[in-house]
Design a protein around this motif. Structure first.
Motif, PDB file in Angstrom:
ATOM      1  N   GLU A 266       0.842  -1.203   0.000  1.00 19.95           N
ATOM      2  CA  GLU A 266       0.000   0.000   0.000  1.00 19.95           C
ATOM      3  C   GLU A 266       0.875   1.251   0.000  1.00 19.95           C
ATOM      4  O   GLU A 266       1.968   1.257   0.552  1.00 19.95           O
ATOM      5  CB  GLU A 266      -0.916   0.056   1.228  1.00 19.95           C
ATOM      6  CG  GLU A 266      -1.543  -1.257   1.655  1.00 19.95           C
ATOM      7  CD  GLU A 266      -0.674  -2.038   2.648  1.00 19.95           C
ATOM      8  OE1 GLU A 266       0.555  -2.096   2.445  1.00 19.95           O
ATOM      9  OE2 GLU A 266      -1.214  -2.575   3.611  1.00 19.95           O
TER      10      GLU A 266
ATOM     11  N   CYS B  57       0.983   3.085   9.944  1.00 16.78           N
ATOM     12  CA  CYS B  57       0.428   1.745   9.734  1.00 16.78           C
ATOM     13  C   CYS B  57       1.485   0.806   9.135  1.00 16.78           C
ATOM     14  O   CYS B  57       1.237  -0.372   8.964  1.00 16.78           O
ATOM     15  CB  CYS B  57      -0.789   1.816   8.820  1.00 16.78           C
ATOM     16  SG  CYS B  57      -1.907   0.399   8.967  1.00 16.78           S
TER      17      CYS B  57
ATOM     18  N   HIS C 258       2.960   1.069   6.081  1.00 12.58           N
ATOM     19  CA  HIS C 258       2.924   0.870   4.632  1.00 12.58           C
ATOM     20  C   HIS C 258       4.278   1.207   3.992  1.00 12.58           C
ATOM     21  O   HIS C 258       4.608   0.688   2.928  1.00 12.58           O
ATOM     22  CB  HIS C 258       1.800   1.708   4.011  1.00 12.58           C
ATOM     23  CG  HIS C 258       0.436   1.307   4.498  1.00 12.58           C
ATOM     24  ND1 HIS C 258      -0.715   1.943   4.129  1.00 12.58           N
ATOM     25  CD2 HIS C 258       0.040   0.304   5.337  1.00 12.58           C
ATOM     26  CE1 HIS C 258      -1.764   1.364   4.709  1.00 12.58           C
ATOM     27  NE2 HIS C 258      -1.316   0.376   5.462  1.00 12.58           N
TER      28      HIS C 258
ATOM     29  N   GLU D 260      -5.541   2.812   0.808  1.00 15.34           N
ATOM     30  CA  GLU D 260      -5.990   1.649   1.580  1.00 15.34           C
ATOM     31  C   GLU D 260      -6.688   2.091   2.862  1.00 15.34           C
ATOM     32  O   GLU D 260      -7.631   1.456   3.298  1.00 15.34           O
ATOM     33  CB  GLU D 260      -4.798   0.738   1.923  1.00 15.34           C
ATOM     34  CG  GLU D 260      -5.192  -0.585   2.579  1.00 15.34           C
ATOM     35  CD  GLU D 260      -5.563  -0.452   4.050  1.00 15.34           C
ATOM     36  OE1 GLU D 260      -6.511  -1.137   4.487  1.00 15.34           O
ATOM     37  OE2 GLU D 260      -4.931   0.337   4.769  1.00 15.34           O
ATOM     38  N   GLU D 261      -6.207   3.193   3.451  1.00 19.18           N
ATOM     39  CA  GLU D 261      -6.720   3.570   4.781  1.00 19.18           C
ATOM     40  C   GLU D 261      -8.209   3.904   4.758  1.00 19.18           C
ATOM     41  O   GLU D 261      -8.889   3.742   5.762  1.00 19.18           O
ATOM     42  CB  GLU D 261      -5.912   4.744   5.358  1.00 19.18           C
ATOM     43  CG  GLU D 261      -4.450   4.406   5.667  1.00 19.18           C
ATOM     44  CD  GLU D 261      -4.271   3.352   6.767  1.00 19.18           C
ATOM     45  OE1 GLU D 261      -5.277   2.937   7.363  1.00 19.18           O
ATOM     46  OE2 GLU D 261      -3.120   2.941   7.007  1.00 19.18           O
TER      47      GLU D 261
ATOM     48  N   HIS E 165       1.184  -7.707   6.264  1.00 18.78           N
ATOM     49  CA  HIS E 165       1.021  -6.478   7.053  1.00 18.78           C
ATOM     50  C   HIS E 165       1.777  -6.615   8.355  1.00 18.78           C
ATOM     51  O   HIS E 165       1.781  -7.687   8.972  1.00 18.78           O
ATOM     52  CB  HIS E 165      -0.460  -6.203   7.341  1.00 18.78           C
ATOM     53  CG  HIS E 165      -0.731  -4.754   7.641  1.00 18.78           C
ATOM     54  ND1 HIS E 165      -0.260  -4.126   8.777  1.00 18.78           N
ATOM     55  CD2 HIS E 165      -1.385  -3.802   6.941  1.00 18.78           C
ATOM     56  CE1 HIS E 165      -0.636  -2.852   8.760  1.00 18.78           C
ATOM     57  NE2 HIS E 165      -1.311  -2.626   7.647  1.00 18.78           N
TER      58      HIS E 165
ATOM     59  N   GLU F 297      -9.284  -4.602   5.892  1.00 17.86           N
ATOM     60  CA  GLU F 297      -8.453  -4.330   4.713  1.00 17.86           C
ATOM     61  C   GLU F 297      -9.318  -4.488   3.466  1.00 17.86           C
ATOM     62  O   GLU F 297     -10.252  -5.293   3.470  1.00 17.86           O
ATOM     63  CB  GLU F 297      -7.349  -5.403   4.611  1.00 17.86           C
ATOM     64  CG  GLU F 297      -6.004  -5.014   5.140  1.00 17.86           C
ATOM     65  CD  GLU F 297      -5.119  -4.377   4.081  1.00 17.86           C
ATOM     66  OE1 GLU F 297      -5.567  -4.248   2.923  1.00 17.86           O
ATOM     67  OE2 GLU F 297      -3.991  -3.996   4.435  1.00 17.86           O
TER      68      GLU F 297
HETATM   69 ZN   LIG Z   1      -2.210  -0.837   7.057  1.00 18.95          ZN
END
Ligand SMILES: [Zn+2]
Ligand SMILES: [Zn+2]
Length: 443
Positions: free
Chosen positions: A101, A135, A137, A170-171, A198, A367
């Motif tokens: 991501e 996160c 990414h 993605e968020e 992840h 997700e």
């Molecule tokens: Zn994430």
């Protein structure tokens, strides 16, 4: 590293034929072609220091595209926003997609890292925000670019097509669908298998992989509840709308308690709007709910329950109009294909050692990753990559304060341990991809 032997005939849903007996020297291929990590650590730090919010990932996607072009991938850009895909065609064989991501979060970083972000930018609603890769990414991207380099350099050892996909937004769980809607699979071959990882608060150097549901489904439910006839000057003949909404919210928590007896269930009030300055009469209240579950039957009970409660309370209040209730899928359930998760888990256990492969799940995130696979009915697997210093985690567990001491994803203090997280993530993606791209190899 031992020779990895996959001797049992395996199938996975979406595959047309048994995989058959194989004898794959994955371990020596990985060790021979694993690149030095310094340039990927620098890439990670650069992206960390220059994060970009969802739908605004212009710089990040440009850097990723340049890296893939330098490696000789066929690069497609601006798919569904700033989405990037690199395709490496290497003869006949399986098509394997690996995904990361691009986006960061509106959070003020407090990690104290020398390469901390001080960036601010306007979000999609025009509000000035701090920005942070809270996160992970940035680490996902560095791992995937490093894996792309490894697999490119190892192309004499495999055949097939490798697709490395970098998803925007993605968020807000919209980027995967945006890429599909923008004709992703008219631009690249349909993958036979889709995989992603992840970060998670397990020890750096470990992985966690499970079959079945691994990330919750999330639905957005929007409610508009109307006032009864009357106005603020005659409260004795009308029911205060704030009271109606309060009753609804309280009963929703009772619903969650009831459904939770059978498994994980959550209803979170994301937004609540009643009235406006200067208005003495409120016609309606708006509420936005985030509804999460692993089990589809529990999800249905939550959604049905919300409808029932809102209609009950609205009717009981003598509302002037029926309530409006709309729901939409924010993120579908991430439900790992059983055969595929078992197979990749075995490849990880053989490569990293069984003690490095766990079966733990994070605390109920969601997700949109699976949309990329669902769109073409391909099987998928999503695993977790450890990011915490093992001693820190051990100490926190011993002291019983893991939640206080180990930042979770989306925390302003979240900073993964770079080593060996970066190496483990690169090798996990590479060995998983190679296990499909070397299927025709024989002993
Ligand atoms: Zn994430
Ligand atoms: Zn996130």
């Amino acid at each position: 590293m031992p020779l990895v032997r996959v001797a049992t005939p395996l199938t996975f849903s979406g595959s047309q034929a048994p995989l058959g007996q194989q004898c794959i020297d994955l371990a020596s291929t990985i060790e021979t072609f694993a690149p030095p990590l310094a340039q990927f650590e620098n890439l990670y730090k650069d992206i960390h220091q220059h994060p970009e919010l969802s739908c605004s990932e212009a710089r990040t996607s440009s850097i990723i595209a340049d890296r893939l072009q330098d490696l000789g991938f066929d690069v497609r850009q601006s798919i569904g926003g700033h989405g990037v895909v690199g395709v490496l065609q290497n003869g006949p064989g399986k098509v394997v997609m690996l995904r990361a991501e691009l986006d960061a979060l509106p959070i003020q970083e407090q990690t104290g890292l020398s390469f901390s972000s001080t960036k601010r930018m306007a979000d999609m609603w025009g509000r000035d925000q701090p920005v942070m890769h809270a996160c992970g990414h940035d680490m996902h991207m560095a791992c995937l670019i490093a894996a792309a380099k490894l697999l490119h350099d190892a192309r004499s050892a495999w055949a097939g097509t490798l697709e490395v996909l970098f998803q925007p937004n993605e968020e807000h769980t919209g980027g995967a669908q945006s890429m599909i809607d923008d004709g992703l699979y008219e631009k690249i071959p349909k993958p036979d298998v889709v995989m992603a990882q992840h970060l998670m608060q397990i020890p750096s150097g470990t992985l966690s992989i499970k079959s079945g549901p691994v990330l919750v489904s999330a639905d957005t439910v929007k409610l508009r509840v109307f006032s009864s006839e009357g106005h603020a000057a005659n409260p004795q003949v009308s029911v205060e709308i704030s009271v109606v909404v309060s009753k609804i919210v309280l009963r929703l928590q009772d619903l969650v308690k009831e459904v939770s007896k059978d498994g994980y269930a959550s209803i979170h009030v994301e937004e609540l709007h009643i009235g406006a300055p200067g208005l003495d009469w409120v016609e309606y209240a708006d509420v936005v709910l985030d509804v999460k579950a692993y089990d589809p039957s529990l999800r249905s009970r939550l959604l049905d329950g919300i409808n029932g409660i809102v209609e009950d309370e609205s009717t009981a209040s003598g509302a002037a109009k029926k309530p409006c209730i709309t729901s939409s899928v924010r993120a579908p359930l991430t439900n790992n294909d059983g055969h595929l998760a078992g197979r990749v888990g075995q490849v990880f256990a053989d490569f990293f050692g069984a003690d490095k492969v766990l079966q733990e799940l994070p605390s109920h995130p969601c997700e949109d990753f699976s949309i990329l696979a669902r769109a073409v009915q391909s099987p998928y697997v999503f695993w977790f990559l450890g990011r915490v210093h093992p001693e820190d985690l051990e100490r926190a567990r011993r002291d019983g304060n893991v939640l206080d001491k180990i930042p979770i994803e989306h925390s302003a203090f979240n900073a993964p341990l770079i080593h060996p997280t970066l190496e483990t993530g690169m090798k996990a993606l590479s060995v998983a991809a190679l296990s499909f791209l070397t299927e025709d190899n024989t002993c």
